[in-house]
Every structure is written in structure tokens, then in C-alpha cells.
Write a protein that holds these residues in place. Sequence first.
Motif, mmCIF file in Angstrom:
data_model
loop_
_atom_site.group_PDB
_atom_site.id
_atom_site.type_symbol
_atom_site.label_atom_id
_atom_site.label_comp_id
_atom_site.label_asym_id
_atom_site.label_seq_id
_atom_site.Cartn_x
_atom_site.Cartn_y
_atom_site.Cartn_z
ATOM 1 N N PHE A 196 0.852 -1.241 0.025
ATOM 2 C CA PHE A 196 -0.004 -0.074 -0.062
ATOM 3 C C PHE A 196 0.745 1.185 0.157
ATOM 4 C CE2 PHE A 196 -2.719 -3.438 1.555
ATOM 5 C CZ PHE A 196 -3.772 -3.204 1.129
ATOM 6 N N GLU A 197 1.084 1.796 -1.042
ATOM 7 C CA GLU A 197 1.629 3.027 -1.079
ATOM 8 C C GLU A 197 0.964 4.375 -0.628
ATOM 9 O OE1 GLU A 197 3.619 5.812 -4.749
ATOM 10 O OE2 GLU A 197 3.182 3.624 -5.413
ATOM 11 N N GLN A 198 1.432 5.068 0.325
ATOM 12 C CA GLN A 198 1.047 6.231 0.750
ATOM 13 C C GLN A 198 1.294 7.401 -0.214
ATOM 14 O OE1 GLN A 198 1.024 7.051 4.929
ATOM 15 N NE2 GLN A 198 1.578 9.017 4.601
ATOM 16 N N ARG A 199 0.183 8.066 -0.597
ATOM 17 C CA ARG A 199 0.463 9.305 -1.365
ATOM 18 C C ARG A 199 -0.272 10.571 -0.551
ATOM 19 N NH1 ARG A 199 -0.858 7.007 -7.321
ATOM 20 N NH2 ARG A 199 0.718 5.270 -7.504
ATOM 21 N N ILE A 200 -0.249 11.533 -1.210
ATOM 22 C CA ILE A 200 -0.810 12.916 -0.332
ATOM 23 C C ILE A 200 -1.778 13.414 -1.672
ATOM 24 C CG2 ILE A 200 -0.229 15.045 0.762
ATOM 25 C CD1 ILE A 200 0.537 12.485 2.367
ATOM 26 N N ASP A 201 -2.892 13.809 -1.049
ATOM 27 C CA ASP A 201 -3.742 14.416 -2.093
ATOM 28 C C ASP A 201 -3.709 16.168 -2.005
ATOM 29 O OD1 ASP A 201 -5.129 15.559 0.025
ATOM 30 O OD2 ASP A 201 -6.979 14.182 0.095
ATOM 31 N N PRO A 202 -4.330 16.719 -2.807
ATOM 32 C CA PRO A 202 -4.202 18.069 -2.821
ATOM 33 C C PRO A 202 -4.385 18.962 -1.631
ATOM 34 C CG PRO A 202 -5.177 17.392 -4.938
ATOM 35 C CD PRO A 202 -5.344 16.224 -3.937
ATOM 36 N N TYR A 203 -5.243 18.205 -0.760
ATOM 37 C CA TYR A 203 -5.538 18.691 0.590
ATOM 38 C C TYR A 203 -4.759 18.275 1.698
ATOM 39 C CZ TYR A 203 -9.985 20.021 -1.807
ATOM 40 O OH TYR A 203 -10.856 20.678 -2.776
ATOM 41 N N LYS A 204 -3.510 17.846 1.069
ATOM 42 C CA LYS A 204 -2.391 17.332 2.308
ATOM 43 C C LYS A 204 -2.892 16.104 3.230
ATOM 44 C CE LYS A 204 -0.269 20.639 0.473
ATOM 45 N NZ LYS A 204 0.982 20.416 -0.707
ATOM 46 N N ARG A 205 -3.914 15.511 2.628
ATOM 47 C CA ARG A 205 -4.309 14.374 3.442
ATOM 48 C C ARG A 205 -3.891 12.971 2.697
ATOM 49 N NH1 ARG A 205 -10.848 15.553 3.397
ATOM 50 N NH2 ARG A 205 -10.034 15.464 1.144
ATOM 51 N N PRO A 206 -3.230 12.042 3.611
ATOM 52 C CA PRO A 206 -2.898 10.910 2.988
ATOM 53 C C PRO A 206 -3.980 9.991 2.526
ATOM 54 C CG PRO A 206 -2.753 10.831 5.370
ATOM 55 C CD PRO A 206 -3.348 12.058 5.049
ATOM 56 N N TYR A 207 -3.553 9.201 1.511
ATOM 57 C CA TYR A 207 -4.383 8.311 1.049
ATOM 58 C C TYR A 207 -3.404 6.970 0.559
ATOM 59 C CZ TYR A 207 -3.318 9.817 -3.804
ATOM 60 O OH TYR A 207 -2.690 9.977 -5.192
ATOM 61 N N TYR A 208 -3.878 5.999 -0.008
ATOM 62 C CA TYR A 208 -3.151 4.575 -0.108
ATOM 63 C C TYR A 208 -3.585 3.996 -1.372
ATOM 64 C CZ TYR A 208 -2.101 5.108 4.725
ATOM 65 O OH TYR A 208 -1.364 5.990 5.800
ATOM 66 N N TRP A 209 -2.739 3.435 -2.270
ATOM 67 C CA TRP A 209 -2.942 2.877 -3.546
ATOM 68 C C TRP A 209 -2.459 1.417 -3.419
ATOM 69 C CZ3 TRP A 209 -5.575 4.913 -7.363
ATOM 70 C CH2 TRP A 209 -5.452 4.318 -8.803
ATOM 71 N N SER A 210 -3.476 0.614 -3.547
ATOM 72 C CA SER A 210 -3.034 -0.748 -3.447
ATOM 73 C C SER A 210 -2.336 -1.462 -4.656
ATOM 74 C CB SER A 210 -4.300 -1.627 -3.069
ATOM 75 O OG SER A 210 -4.248 -2.875 -3.276
ATOM 76 N N SER A 211 -1.203 -2.140 -4.276
ATOM 77 C CA SER A 211 -0.622 -2.929 -5.335
ATOM 78 C C SER A 211 -0.293 -4.205 -4.723
ATOM 79 C CB SER A 211 0.583 -2.088 -6.195
ATOM 80 O OG SER A 211 1.414 -1.756 -5.191
ATOM 81 N N GLY A 212 0.704 -4.959 -5.242
ATOM 82 C CA GLY A 212 1.375 -6.160 -4.926
ATOM 83 C C GLY A 212 1.546 -7.072 -5.935
ATOM 84 N N VAL A 213 2.229 -8.107 -5.679
ATOM 85 C CA VAL A 213 2.495 -9.258 -6.465
ATOM 86 C C VAL A 213 1.919 -10.476 -6.062
ATOM 87 C CG1 VAL A 213 4.775 -8.547 -6.968
ATOM 88 C CG2 VAL A 213 4.505 -9.837 -5.201
ATOM 89 N N PHE A 214 1.510 -11.365 -7.220
ATOM 90 C CA PHE A 214 0.811 -12.806 -6.992
ATOM 91 C C PHE A 214 1.804 -13.893 -6.567
ATOM 92 C CE2 PHE A 214 -2.038 -16.441 -8.395
ATOM 93 C CZ PHE A 214 -2.914 -16.294 -7.658
ATOM 94 N N GLU A 215 1.822 -14.441 -5.330
ATOM 95 C CA GLU A 215 2.865 -15.227 -5.133
ATOM 96 C C GLU A 215 2.140 -16.683 -5.016
ATOM 97 O OE1 GLU A 215 3.865 -14.188 -0.806
ATOM 98 O OE2 GLU A 215 5.380 -12.515 -1.689
ATOM 99 N N LEU A 216 2.734 -17.644 -5.981
ATOM 100 C CA LEU A 216 2.459 -19.050 -5.897
ATOM 101 C C LEU A 216 3.461 -19.661 -5.082
ATOM 102 C CD1 LEU A 216 0.892 -21.272 -7.388
ATOM 103 C CD2 LEU A 216 2.556 -21.190 -9.341
ATOM 104 N N ASN A 217 2.717 -20.649 -4.152
ATOM 105 C CA ASN A 217 3.363 -21.206 -3.064
ATOM 106 C C ASN A 217 3.679 -22.778 -3.490
ATOM 107 O OD1 ASN A 217 3.426 -18.956 -1.619
ATOM 108 N ND2 ASN A 217 1.381 -19.152 -0.943
ATOM 109 N N GLU A 218 3.494 -23.224 -4.562
ATOM 110 C CA GLU A 218 3.512 -24.690 -4.896
ATOM 111 C C GLU A 218 3.927 -25.001 -6.167
ATOM 112 O OE1 GLU A 218 0.289 -27.013 -5.382
ATOM 113 O OE2 GLU A 218 -1.153 -25.473 -4.790
ATOM 114 N N THR A 219 4.397 -25.987 -6.607
ATOM 115 C CA THR A 219 4.773 -26.321 -7.954
ATOM 116 C C THR A 219 3.852 -27.560 -8.528
ATOM 117 O OG1 THR A 219 6.286 -27.757 -7.300
ATOM 118 C CG2 THR A 219 7.048 -25.593 -7.672
ATOM 119 N N GLY A 220 2.783 -27.687 -7.919
ATOM 120 C CA GLY A 220 1.597 -28.847 -8.254
ATOM 121 C C GLY A 220 1.362 -28.843 -9.877
#
Length: 256
Positions: A196-220
Motif C-alpha cells: 500500500f503506497e502512501q500518497r498525499i492528496d491536494p488537501y495534504k491528506r494521506p491516501y493509499y494505493w493498493s498494489s502487490g504481487v501474486f505469490e504461488l506457493n507450490e509447484t503442483g
Amino acid sequence: MSKQTKPTILVVNDDGVTAPGIKALMGVMKELGRVVVVAPDSPQSGMGHAITIGKPLRLDKVNVYEGIEAYACSGTPVDCVKLAVNTILKGKKPDLCVSGINHGLNNSINVLYSGTMSAAVEGGIEKIPSIGFSLDDYTMQADFSHCLKWVKQLAQQVLKNGLPLGTVLNVNFPSGNGIKGIKICRQADAKWAEEFEQRIDPYKRPYYWSSGVFELNETGEDTDCWALANGYASVVPVQFDMTAHHAIPLLNSWEF
């Protein structure tokens, strides 16, 4: 359903009533029976099994597909199924409910977050044979042509044979031409590692932009992730009884 009567097929999605994916799905279903489309009036991706409570739902008949009875719903994908069964079809269950074709995969853990699959699950809860379809292409310019023959074959098989009670199908297609075939799979052990990347809006309030990676935990090689990575369409039978039956003996051994 008599041999002389065309099956009634409910078509839903989470990308909206005018999305290319639902248009492609509807085109195939028209070849198999009478189609009724009920879909959100705006994109509802990631809504899971949410329903609308505490505010009114609106359902408007729309003339977006020639010769097809279609409705735009102000609610979630699950709302669409509920309204279709209870209001439009007046309690008469359709012979098949198909959801999609979603722009983007709903394999592995994504099934829990997916509005596409939740609509199919709601169909299953209503004891309607149901399938959710998704394609590994998130763009609105996605080409669905290479997977339509498989969509048709799967729908025909479900109409012919039905599905076990309490089970729906989660079908995912790889992008590009040359699908090798269909693999019946289990859900892979994978998860999203969010950031969750924190950014600042024009009113100086923080907001969060969701991102990430898909993790595969097996090789079946019997999983949906393996099938898709190797050029196959994955078909996972999904149940909505979420009881962990294998855990009951352990819990019964506890002292209360």
C-alpha cells in the motif's frame, strides 16, 4: 426441461452490462437457448459476495443487444442474480447461469474476491447449474474469440449433465491463441502479497494505493495456475459449503 423447449440461460458479470466479455458470452449462449442478461450498470470488480442493504436497487431494461432481454442493475453481481431469479424470472429458475467473461483471471485465491465468481456461486446457492468464465486479459480491448468454442462446450456439458449439488465451475482461459485443451484442476495455493503506497492528496491528506504481487506457493501440476501457465484452460469445481470438515475431529478433542 423438455427436448422441445429451449433452455433459459441467465447471463451475468461484474464488468458491466456493456462490457465486451459479456457480449461475447451472450453471443455463445444465444446459440444454446433463450438468454436473459442482468448485469451491473457500472464495473463491480472485486466485490466478492457483497449484496446491497439499506438502499434501493434499480433495475432498468436496456436495449443494448438486439433481440435479447437485458437489464442494468445498480447493485452488485450477486444482486443481479437475486433480482433476475426473484423479479425478472418471477421465481422460475433458469436452466443455466453463466457469469463473465471476466476481463482478468479469477484463479486460485482470486475466487474469494471475484464478483464474477460470486455471481456464479449465488446461482449455485439457488440450485441453478452455474459457471464463471474469466480470461487472462484485463484490457477492454480483450479478444475472446479463441476461448468461445470451449465456453460453448462447457455450457453444453452442464446443460446435458448438470452439476453436483452445491458445486459451481470456475473456468479460466489463458490469453492468446492456441489453447491446448481443458484441464480439470484444484485451486492452487497462492496469495496476493499486497503493498500500500502512501500518497498525499491536494488537501495534504494521506491516501493509499493498493498494489502487490501474486505469490504461488507450490509447484503442483494439477492446479489451475499450472494449467494456465502451460496453455490450458483450467476448470475448478468450487463448493460454497466452507466447513473445514477435516478440522472437526481436532476441535472435538478440545476441552470446554
